[in-house]
Design a protein around this motif. Structure first.
Motif, short mmCIF file in Angstrom:
data_model
loop_
_atom_site.label_atom_id
_atom_site.label_comp_id
_atom_site.label_asym_id
_atom_site.label_seq_id
_atom_site.Cartn_x
_atom_site.Cartn_y
_atom_site.Cartn_z
N ARG A 119 -6.26 -3.61 12.14
CA ARG A 119 -5.58 -4.92 12.20
C ARG A 119 -5.61 -5.63 10.84
NH1 ARG A 119 -6.73 -8.20 17.74
NH2 ARG A 119 -6.40 -6.53 19.24
N VAL A 120 -6.73 -5.52 10.14
CA VAL A 120 -6.84 -6.19 8.84
C VAL A 120 -5.86 -5.56 7.86
CG1 VAL A 120 -8.33 -6.72 6.88
CG2 VAL A 120 -9.23 -6.91 9.21
N GLU A 121 -5.77 -4.23 7.88
CA GLU A 121 -4.83 -3.55 6.98
C GLU A 121 -3.40 -4.01 7.25
OE1 GLU A 121 -5.36 -1.88 4.32
OE2 GLU A 121 -7.53 -1.93 4.71
N ARG A 122 -3.04 -4.07 8.52
CA ARG A 122 -1.69 -4.49 8.88
C ARG A 122 -1.41 -5.92 8.43
NH1 ARG A 122 -0.93 -4.03 14.70
NH2 ARG A 122 -2.36 -2.32 15.01
N ALA A 123 -2.40 -6.79 8.65
CA ALA A 123 -2.23 -8.21 8.29
C ALA A 123 -2.12 -8.37 6.77
CB ALA A 123 -3.39 -9.04 8.84
N LEU A 124 -2.91 -7.58 6.04
CA LEU A 124 -2.85 -7.63 4.57
C LEU A 124 -1.46 -7.25 4.08
CD1 LEU A 124 -6.25 -5.92 3.61
CD2 LEU A 124 -5.52 -8.18 2.81
N VAL A 125 -0.91 -6.20 4.67
CA VAL A 125 0.40 -5.72 4.24
C VAL A 125 1.48 -6.71 4.66
CG1 VAL A 125 2.13 -3.90 4.56
CG2 VAL A 125 -0.29 -3.30 4.24
N ARG A 126 1.42 -7.18 5.91
CA ARG A 126 2.41 -8.14 6.43
C ARG A 126 2.51 -9.38 5.57
NH1 ARG A 126 1.36 -7.08 12.09
NH2 ARG A 126 3.22 -5.96 12.71
N THR A 127 1.36 -9.86 5.09
CA THR A 127 1.37 -11.12 4.35
C THR A 127 1.47 -10.88 2.84
OG1 THR A 127 -1.05 -11.12 4.46
CG2 THR A 127 0.12 -12.42 6.12
N GLY A 128 1.59 -9.61 2.44
CA GLY A 128 1.83 -9.29 1.04
C GLY A 128 0.65 -9.54 0.12
N ILE A 129 -0.58 -9.37 0.65
CA ILE A 129 -1.75 -9.65 -0.19
C ILE A 129 -2.73 -8.47 -0.22
CG2 ILE A 129 -1.67 -12.17 -0.04
CD1 ILE A 129 -3.64 -12.03 2.28
N ALA A 130 -2.21 -7.27 0.06
CA ALA A 130 -3.10 -6.10 0.09
C ALA A 130 -3.83 -5.93 -1.25
CB ALA A 130 -2.29 -4.85 0.44
#
Ligand code: ADP
Ligand code: ADP
Length: 231
Positions: A119-130
């Motif tokens: 979930r954290v990986e997905r959220a990082l990518v979704r919000t453009g802050i990976a």
């Protein structure tokens, strides 16, 4: 389909201020709804009812057609379903790094470690802050902090995302980026979004439906076409 409803809601602060006066609002599933109104109109007070921070003086809040249950367990469930992003991200970010901050909510749900990571990986990518994952949150720009705050709510996989002034403090580029990522997330996660905003310009671009508040009352509602045609 209505996901969230406020019915005949009144709220009095302890000092007697009548902040919400017979508010009736239905939020439709899968839509982006805007709440407009000047300072003191009652937007924050209304938002505090949506995840049970505040209990109505009278009237009922329904989530998925069920009256909100104000027991400890009921509130835990409600707060997982209704994700709140506050205006000032500094009120929402506590941990040492971006990654830790975003994982906080998911860890609190007692999810397996693997699921938290996913979930954290997905959220990082979704919000453009990976690329910022290992940064300390205090070293980020305001716009980056805002994204961390949004990511930290998305990991809970809420049904509704409620944002207070999501574009305040951002430059035009930041505004268009945040709206784009919210729109994309809404579609991918089948989210319902509710925003409070002063930024009338973004409403026709971003929102399907509008409620206008004044002095604790809803004084106008309709589609953007309906509401802005009357101005
Ligand atoms: P759907 O066909 O899935 O219901 P639409 O976008 O066609 O979605 O919306 C249908 C109508 O529902 C809109 O024209 C609008 O008047 C109304 N509507 C949309 N959002 C809301 C809302 N939050 N509260 C009440 N009515 C809404
Ligand atoms: P908005 O978010 O639209 O600016 P608020 O919900 O903050 O409006 O405020 C609605 C009304 O409630 C205002 O008259 C405000 O002064 C009052 N109010 C807000 N917070 C408190 C409080 N803690 N105690 C008493 N009155 C309050």
């Amino acid at each position: 389909d209505t996901i969230l409803e406020l019915r005949d809601l009144h709220y009095y602060y302890p000092d007697g201020t009548h902040a919400l006066k017979d508010v009736n609002i239905k939020i439709k599933k899968g839509h982006v709804t805007a709440l407009l109104g000047g300072n003191g109109a009652g937007k924050s007070t209304l938002f505090h009812h949506l995840n049970g921070i505040v209990k109505p003086s009278s009237g009922i809040v329904f989530f998925n057609n069920q009256p909100v249950n104000y027991s400890r367990k009921g509130l835990v469930d409600l707060r997982q379903s209704v994700g709140m992003v506050f205006q000032d991200p500094d009120n929402q970010l506590f941990s040492a790094s971006v990654y830790q901050d975003i994982s906080y909510g998911a860890l609190n749900l007692q999810l397996p470690e693997e699921e938290v990571r996913r979930r954290v990986e997905r959220a990082l990518v979704r919000t453009g802050i990976a690329h910022l994952r290992n940064k300390p949150t205090h070293a980020l720009s305001f716009g980056q902090k805002k994204r961390v705050a949004i990511a930290g709510v998305l990991v809970m996989e809420p049904r509704i995302l409620v944002l207070d002034e999501p574009t305040a403090g951002l430059d035009p580029k930041g505004i268009s980026e945040i709206l784009k990522l919210l729109k994309q997330t809404q579609q991918e996660m089948d989210l319902t979004i509710l925003i409070a905003t002063h930024d009338i310009d973004i409403v026709p671009l971003f929102c399907d439906y509008v409620f206008v508040m004044d002095e604790g009352k809803v004084c106008l509602e309709g589609t953007c076409g309906e509401v802005f045609a009357r101005k």
